[in-house]
Motif scaffolding. Structure first.
Motif, PDB file in Angstrom:
ATOM      1  N   UNK A  61       9.344  12.943  -5.183  1.00 48.45           N
ATOM      2  CA  UNK A  61       9.554  12.481  -3.805  1.00 48.45           C
ATOM      3  C   UNK A  61       9.296  13.615  -2.815  1.00 48.45           C
ATOM      4  N   UNK A  62       9.846  14.771  -3.096  1.00 53.50           N
ATOM      5  CA  UNK A  62       9.694  15.920  -2.187  1.00 53.50           C
ATOM      6  C   UNK A  62       8.231  16.314  -2.032  1.00 53.50           C
ATOM      7  N   UNK A  63       7.509  16.414  -3.140  1.00 48.94           N
ATOM      8  CA  UNK A  63       6.127  16.901  -3.056  1.00 48.94           C
ATOM      9  C   UNK A  63       5.183  15.879  -2.429  1.00 48.94           C
ATOM     10  N   UNK A  64       5.400  14.595  -2.686  1.00 52.89           N
ATOM     11  CA  UNK A  64       4.536  13.571  -2.075  1.00 52.89           C
ATOM     12  C   UNK A  64       4.765  13.523  -0.573  1.00 52.89           C
ATOM     13  N   UNK A 109       0.832  -1.198   0.000  1.00 49.80           N
ATOM     14  CA  UNK A 109       0.000   0.000   0.000  1.00 49.80           C
ATOM     15  C   UNK A 109       0.872   1.255   0.000  1.00 49.80           C
ATOM     16  N   UNK A 110       2.073   1.152   0.550  1.00 49.65           N
ATOM     17  CA  UNK A 110       2.977   2.313   0.568  1.00 49.65           C
ATOM     18  C   UNK A 110       3.363   2.706  -0.857  1.00 49.65           C
ATOM     19  N   UNK A 111       3.733   1.730  -1.658  1.00 51.52           N
ATOM     20  CA  UNK A 111       4.139   1.981  -3.050  1.00 51.52           C
ATOM     21  C   UNK A 111       2.960   2.505  -3.873  1.00 51.52           C
ATOM     22  N   UNK A 112       1.799   1.868  -3.700  1.00 50.49           N
ATOM     23  CA  UNK A 112       0.610   2.271  -4.452  1.00 50.49           C
ATOM     24  C   UNK A 112       0.130   3.657  -4.041  1.00 50.49           C
ATOM     25  N   UNK A 113       0.223   3.955  -2.755  1.00 50.43           N
ATOM     26  CA  UNK A 113      -0.220   5.265  -2.272  1.00 50.43           C
ATOM     27  C   UNK A 113       0.721   6.357  -2.767  1.00 50.43           C
ATOM     28  N   UNK A 114       2.016   6.085  -2.728  1.00 53.98           N
ATOM     29  CA  UNK A 114       2.991   7.048  -3.244  1.00 53.98           C
ATOM     30  C   UNK A 114       2.662   7.397  -4.701  1.00 53.98           C
ATOM     31  N   UNK A 115       2.411   6.364  -5.521  1.00 54.64           N
ATOM     32  CA  UNK A 115       2.113   6.580  -6.937  1.00 54.64           C
ATOM     33  C   UNK A 115       0.814   7.356  -7.129  1.00 54.64           C
ATOM     34  N   UNK A 170       1.214  11.017  -6.086  1.00 57.98           N
ATOM     35  CA  UNK A 170       2.071  11.726  -7.041  1.00 57.98           C
ATOM     36  C   UNK A 170       1.289  12.116  -8.278  1.00 57.98           C
ATOM     37  N   UNK A 171       0.404  11.242  -8.717  1.00 60.76           N
ATOM     38  CA  UNK A 171      -0.366  11.519  -9.930  1.00 60.76           C
ATOM     39  C   UNK A 171      -1.584  12.395  -9.646  1.00 60.76           C
ATOM     40  N   UNK A 172      -2.416  11.968  -8.697  1.00 64.71           N
ATOM     41  CA  UNK A 172      -3.713  12.620  -8.503  1.00 64.71           C
ATOM     42  C   UNK A 172      -3.657  13.907  -7.691  1.00 64.71           C
ATOM     43  N   UNK A 173      -2.786  13.950  -6.690  1.00 62.58           N
ATOM     44  CA  UNK A 173      -2.717  15.136  -5.826  1.00 62.58           C
ATOM     45  C   UNK A 173      -1.646  16.124  -6.286  1.00 62.58           C
ATOM     46  N   UNK A 174      -0.474  15.597  -6.626  1.00 65.27           N
ATOM     47  CA  UNK A 174       0.642  16.474  -7.007  1.00 65.27           C
ATOM     48  C   UNK A 174       0.660  16.792  -8.500  1.00 65.27           C
ATOM     49  N   UNK A 175      -0.080  16.035  -9.296  1.00 66.51           N
ATOM     50  CA  UNK A 175      -0.241  16.358 -10.707  1.00 66.51           C
ATOM     51  C   UNK A 175       0.891  15.961 -11.626  1.00 66.51           C
TER      52      UNK A 175
END
Length: 423
Positions: free
Chosen positions: A415-418, A367-373, A376-381
């Motif tokens: 990495x920084x923004x997530x 879940x850590x890997x999936x949540x990071x991804x 990164x896509x949906x919130x950080x754009x």
């Protein structure tokens, strides 16, 4: 071009007076003289040992026509064949295609050993499970390739999709039997992918399609219709759940602490896998550079990636990297402890954070890997391709990519923004 003709030799005369008619095959400056099914006597030959029996000449002429036709059908394949190869191709009977009948079970266990020796844990464990279950189903220690049909595999599917008993040896050498639930359509697709991998390995070893040598002719997967797998269940969890894991109060030295720390390490380090954490023993400077174990043998770049050692991860990196393999004797034992820790941490969170819906969201390591991804896509754009680069996913190399020196700046920004989302 290979040439063929028939010949009888005086020195091949047997004690009973018969002579075997040889097929003479000339190819690439070499001749071979394989036996045929024709036996004659000197009465059928002239003084120059040429054939004179009209019926025999007619039979041999017809056969020569068939042989020349088969040679013509080889096309470009003929260039890679020796004279002996051509003889094998021409004289092989239809039944000879199954003359090499391989024990699927025995070959499979040899294949498992090779995969294990190569460090391909996922593949060897998957195939080991398939072989054990297939043996349970057939109740046989030997199952030959000619016996593996689409009907047999359909029976295997029905067997696995219903509750079934499974008997295995425990670590103490004792046997244990348990009732296993039926597998899902998606799981059976995985089972068949491992099964097919072994079957194809057998065909690759014993067949030579380039030369028209097909010793294992059957291929049961052509007629096997499988249900499509349902869409994969998303494993990402909301960002506040990650915060709850980070802030959870756990006992020092417990497996719950291990899960919490390793989960957060994966999140901080762009979804790093547990196996890679186990294998990394030396870190220099402010970056963690490694080859992703899952795909390094499949990619031209050996799945190399470099991740920044950010302050949030620094203490955990120093605590675990280089020490995990001292605490745990193997990768499986490390992964087992992580799994146990996830269960224990969930129980702690149910008390400390009752507002979390822990039935809806599964707390597992990936879940850590999936949540990071997802973040990164949906919130950080960030783009899907940039997120894929941060996750060290394999991507087809384009011509332009081969010109560009890799820079880790984009990954550092993701990495920084997530990680900032946890503030």
């Amino acid at each position: 071009m290979a040439t063929v003709h028939f010949k009888a030799h005086k020195h091949h005369k047997k004690a009973d007076g018969t002579i075997n008619v040889k097929l003479v095959i000339y190819h690439k400056g070499k001749r071979v003289y394989p036996d045929t099914a024709h036996y004659i006597t000197e009465k059928d030959l002239t003084k120059k040992y040429e054939f004179k029996d009209k019926d025999l000449i007619t039979k041999l002429t017809i056969e020569l026509g068939e042989y020349r036709k088969k040679i013509g059908e080889l096309g470009e394949r003929l260039k890679g064949m020796t004279a002996a190869d051509v003889a094998d191709y021409l004289l092989r009977k239809p039944s000879d295609s199954n003359s090499v009948n391989i024990d699927f079970i025995s070959f499979g266990w040899g294949f498992v050993k090779e995969l294990k020796d190569e460090g391909k844990d996922s593949a060897y464990k998957g195939i080991r499970s398939v072989l054990n279950n297939f043996t349970d189903f057939t109740k046989l220690d030997e199952v030959y390739t000619t016996s593996i049909t689409s009907d047999l595999l359909r029976g295997f599917e029905k067997y696995l999709k219903k509750p079934h008993k499974q008997t295995r040896y425990l670590s103490n050498g004792q046997k244990a039997t348990r009732l296993m639930p039926g597998v899902s359509d998606a799981t059976f697709l995985t089972v068949m992918s491992w099964f097919k991998l072994v079957f194809n390995a057998i065909r690759d070893k014993y067949n030579d399609e380039d030369r028209g040598i097909i010793r294992i002719q059957n291929y049961p997967f052509r007629k096997l219709k499988l249900k499509s797998a349902p869409p994969a269940k998303k494993r990402a969890i909301p960002i506040n759940y990650v915060k709850a894991i980070r802030d959870c109060d756990v006992r020092s030295g417990s497996v719950a602490e291990l899960f919490k720390d390793i989960f957060m390490l994966s999140f901080y380090l762009c979804g790093m896998n547990a196996k890679d954490m186990f294998l990394i023993t030396d870190i220099t400077g402010d970056r963690i550079s490694y080859n992703r174990s899952k795909t390094r043998s499949k990619r031209k770049d050996s799945a190399f990636i470099s991740i920044k050692k950010i302050p949030e991860a620094a203490l955990l990196v120093d605590k675990y990297f280089g020490n995990i393999n001292k605490r745990y004797s193997s990768i499986p034992s490390f992964q087992s402890a992580i799994f146990e820790g996830s269960s224990n941490l969930k129980k702690i969170l149910e008390v400390s954070n009752p507002e979390l819906d822990l039935e809806k969201y599964k707390l597992d390591f990936y879940a850590a890997r999936h949540t990071f991804a997802t973040e990164a896509r949906n919130t950080c754009g960030f783009s899907v391709s940039d997120v894929g680069e941060a996750l060290n996913h394999s991507q087809p190399m384009k011509i332009t990519d081969t010109y560009i020196v890799r820079d880790w700046g984009t990954i550092d920004k993701i990495q920084e923004q997530v990680v900032l989302l946890l503030s």
